[in-house]
Write a protein that holds these residues in place. Structure first.
Motif, PDB file in Angstrom:
ATOM      1  N   LEU A 115      60.975  57.542  -6.370  1.00 40.20           N
ATOM      2  CA  LEU A 115      61.254  58.506  -5.312  1.00 40.20           C
ATOM      3  C   LEU A 115      60.400  58.236  -4.072  1.00 40.20           C
ATOM      4  N   TYR A 116      59.155  57.743  -4.290  1.00 40.37           N
ATOM      5  CA  TYR A 116      58.245  57.445  -3.184  1.00 40.37           C
ATOM      6  C   TYR A 116      57.462  56.178  -3.485  1.00 40.37           C
ATOM      7  N   ASP A 117      57.309  55.325  -2.484  1.00 40.96           N
ATOM      8  CA  ASP A 117      56.345  54.236  -2.529  1.00 40.96           C
ATOM      9  C   ASP A 117      55.089  54.720  -1.827  1.00 40.96           C
ATOM     10  N   ILE A 118      53.937  54.496  -2.430  1.00 43.28           N
ATOM     11  CA  ILE A 118      52.648  54.828  -1.836  1.00 43.28           C
ATOM     12  C   ILE A 118      52.077  53.536  -1.264  1.00 43.28           C
ATOM     13  N   LEU A 119      51.607  53.583  -0.018  1.00 44.88           N
ATOM     14  CA  LEU A 119      51.213  52.377   0.697  1.00 44.88           C
ATOM     15  C   LEU A 119      49.755  52.439   1.144  1.00 44.88           C
ATOM     16  N   ASP A 120      49.150  51.250   1.281  1.00 49.38           N
ATOM     17  CA  ASP A 120      47.826  51.191   1.899  1.00 49.38           C
ATOM     18  C   ASP A 120      48.006  51.129   3.415  1.00 49.38           C
ATOM     19  N   ASN A 121      46.920  51.057   4.151  1.00 50.72           N
ATOM     20  CA  ASN A 121      47.011  51.066   5.615  1.00 50.72           C
ATOM     21  C   ASN A 121      47.664  49.818   6.195  1.00 50.72           C
TER      22      ASN A 121
END
Length: 146
Positions: A115-121
């Motif tokens: 449902l969501y990809d979590i990303l770094d900066n």
């Protein structure tokens, strides 16, 4: 203009380790229809983790301003209290947050799988939240096991 606050004192807000400025409470999961209904609360004047929506999200602003930010942290959009938005899945990363007060939102997420990809900066994927994760969070929230 009068500002009315949603009384959320009876909501047992949950937190996710590593997700600053975000609280949630899962209202319902319909695994047959692939719908997760969840309340999110984003802290006033803050931005949550960089992410992208991998599924359609129907969003209703219950309290405050829902602020959407570009990946670089610059303001992209402000959604006022009472607004309803249907956001399709998108590969474009963004951050979200509250305005002058905490924002409370109803998200109705519609899909299976991630449902969501979590990303770094640097926009690299560092994690994801899938339907199965929300099912497990809902079970933990309600004190169920397995």
């Amino acid at each position: 203009m009068n500002t009315y606050l949603f009384d959320d004192r009876r909501i047992d807000w949950q937190t996710l380790e590593g997700f600053e400025h975000l609280r949630y409470f899962i209202l319902n999961i319909d695994t047959d229809a692939n719908i997760v209904d969840v309340l999110f609360k984003f802290a006033a004047g803050q931005q949550i983790v960089l992410h992208r929506h991998k599924a359609p999200n129907h969003i209703f602003v219950i309290q405050g301003e829902h602020r959407i930010y570009h990946a670089d942290g610059t303001l992209k959009e402000i959604r006022p209290v009472g607004s309803y938005t249907v956001s399709p899945a998108s590969e474009v990363p963004h951050r979200e947050g509250g305005g002058d007060i905490d924002v409370i939102l109803l998200f109705s997420i519609r899909s299976t799988g991630v449902l969501y990809d979590i990303l770094d900066n640097d926009t690299n994927v560092i994690g994801s939240l899938a339907m199965s994760d929300f099912v497990a969070l809902h079970q933990a929230q309600s004190g169920q096991t397995g």
